[in-house]
Design a protein around this motif. Structure first.
Motif, PDB file in Angstrom:
ATOM      1  N   PRO A  99       0.794  -1.228   0.000  1.00  0.00           N
ATOM      2  CA  PRO A  99       0.000   0.000   0.000  1.00  0.00           C
ATOM      3  C   PRO A  99       0.834   1.290   0.000  1.00  0.00           C
ATOM      4  CG  PRO A  99       0.178  -0.751   2.233  1.00  0.00           C
ATOM      5  CD  PRO A  99       0.945  -1.741   1.362  1.00  0.00           C
ATOM      6  N   ASN A 100       2.157   1.184   0.028  1.00  0.00           N
ATOM      7  CA  ASN A 100       2.995   2.385   0.056  1.00  0.00           C
ATOM      8  C   ASN A 100       3.722   2.487  -1.278  1.00  0.00           C
ATOM      9  OD1 ASN A 100       4.894   4.378   0.432  1.00  0.00           O
ATOM     10  ND2 ASN A 100       5.464   3.703   2.486  1.00  0.00           N
ATOM     11  N   PHE A 101       3.353   3.452  -2.088  1.00  0.00           N
ATOM     12  CA  PHE A 101       3.865   3.578  -3.443  1.00  0.00           C
ATOM     13  C   PHE A 101       5.067   4.510  -3.558  1.00  0.00           C
ATOM     14  CE2 PHE A 101      -0.572   2.452  -3.507  1.00  0.00           C
ATOM     15  CZ  PHE A 101      -0.613   1.389  -4.382  1.00  0.00           C
ATOM     16  N   SER A 102       5.552   5.031  -2.429  1.00  0.00           N
ATOM     17  CA  SER A 102       6.614   6.037  -2.479  1.00  0.00           C
ATOM     18  C   SER A 102       7.938   5.493  -3.008  1.00  0.00           C
ATOM     19  CB  SER A 102       6.810   6.679  -1.100  1.00  0.00           C
ATOM     20  OG  SER A 102       7.133   5.708  -0.137  1.00  0.00           O
ATOM     21  N   SER A 103       8.105   4.187  -3.062  1.00  0.00           N
ATOM     22  CA  SER A 103       9.340   3.611  -3.614  1.00  0.00           C
ATOM     23  C   SER A 103       9.359   3.611  -5.137  1.00  0.00           C
ATOM     24  CB  SER A 103       9.537   2.183  -3.101  1.00  0.00           C
ATOM     25  OG  SER A 103       8.510   1.348  -3.605  1.00  0.00           O
ATOM     26  N   LEU A 104       8.225   3.913  -5.759  1.00  0.00           N
ATOM     27  CA  LEU A 104       8.117   3.893  -7.215  1.00  0.00           C
ATOM     28  C   LEU A 104       8.514   5.231  -7.817  1.00  0.00           C
ATOM     29  CD1 LEU A 104       4.671   2.095  -7.543  1.00  0.00           C
ATOM     30  CD2 LEU A 104       6.929   1.087  -7.856  1.00  0.00           C
ATOM     31  N   SER A 105       8.914   5.186  -9.079  1.00  0.00           N
ATOM     32  CA  SER A 105       9.225   6.414  -9.809  1.00  0.00           C
ATOM     33  C   SER A 105       8.083   6.719 -10.774  1.00  0.00           C
ATOM     34  CB  SER A 105      10.532   6.259 -10.589  1.00  0.00           C
ATOM     35  OG  SER A 105      10.316   5.474 -11.743  1.00  0.00           O
ATOM     36  N   ALA A 106       8.148   7.865 -11.374  1.00  0.00           N
ATOM     37  CA  ALA A 106       7.145   8.247 -12.361  1.00  0.00           C
ATOM     38  C   ALA A 106       7.166   7.310 -13.570  1.00  0.00           C
ATOM     39  CB  ALA A 106       7.378   9.687 -12.812  1.00  0.00           C
ATOM     40  N   PHE A 107       8.282   6.658 -13.837  1.00  0.00           N
ATOM     41  CA  PHE A 107       8.411   5.792 -15.007  1.00  0.00           C
ATOM     42  C   PHE A 107       7.973   4.353 -14.760  1.00  0.00           C
ATOM     43  CE2 PHE A 107      11.361   9.272 -15.720  1.00  0.00           C
ATOM     44  CZ  PHE A 107      10.929   9.693 -16.968  1.00  0.00           C
TER      45      PHE A 107
END
Length: 146
Positions: free
Chosen positions: A46-54
């Motif tokens: 549930p925590n998406f902060s590890s993802l990049s815009a790409f």
């Protein structure tokens, strides 16, 4: 260079091309895969902060070239302009991709303006919403409560 010399050069370079893992040799499977991107984004819930815009941009690429994506702690969102055809057609295509890439997802809303899926039990769900955003944009939002 004579024909024999050209063949020798080609024969020497061919194994290098196929043996290298770099992008110096184009391959048909180099196209970003929407399923891989969707699964990568879903695995972060549930925590998406590890993802990049790409990370999730390939989800939109079959339907538009200008996808802008962003990750936050609570969601992952992409917005784009559909390429050719109607927004409703592109939205149906995105929904079909989601259904085929994530067969365990429950598809609980199917309308011309909004598609909604979820994974998991109530209270611990990852939700996927694809919708029209105005007259010429689509948006995809993935959010979770696990």
């Amino acid at each position: 260079m004579d024909e024999t010399g050209r063949r020798a050069v080609f024969a020497a370079l061919l194994p290098l091309c196929f043996g290298m893992l770099s992008t110096t040799c184009a391959r048909a499977d180099d196209t970003p895969n929407p399923c891989d991107a969707l699964k990568r984004v879903l695995s972060a819930a549930p925590n998406f902060s590890s993802l990049s815009a790409f990370d999730g941009r390939a989800i939109a690429l079959p339907y538009g070239d200008d996808a802008k994506c962003a990750a936050s702690q609570t969601n992952y969102r992409c917005t784009w302009t559909p390429r050719g055809g109607s927004s409703a057609d592109s939205l149906q295509g995105v929904a079909a991709d989601i259904a085929s890439c994530v067969p365990d997802a429950t598809h609980d809303q199917n309308s011309p303006a909004r598609q909604h899926f979820y994974l998991g039990a109530r209270g611990a769900r990852t939700e996927i919403t694809a919708a029209q955003a105005g007259s010429n944009k689509l948006t995809l939002e993935i959010y979770g409560s696990r």
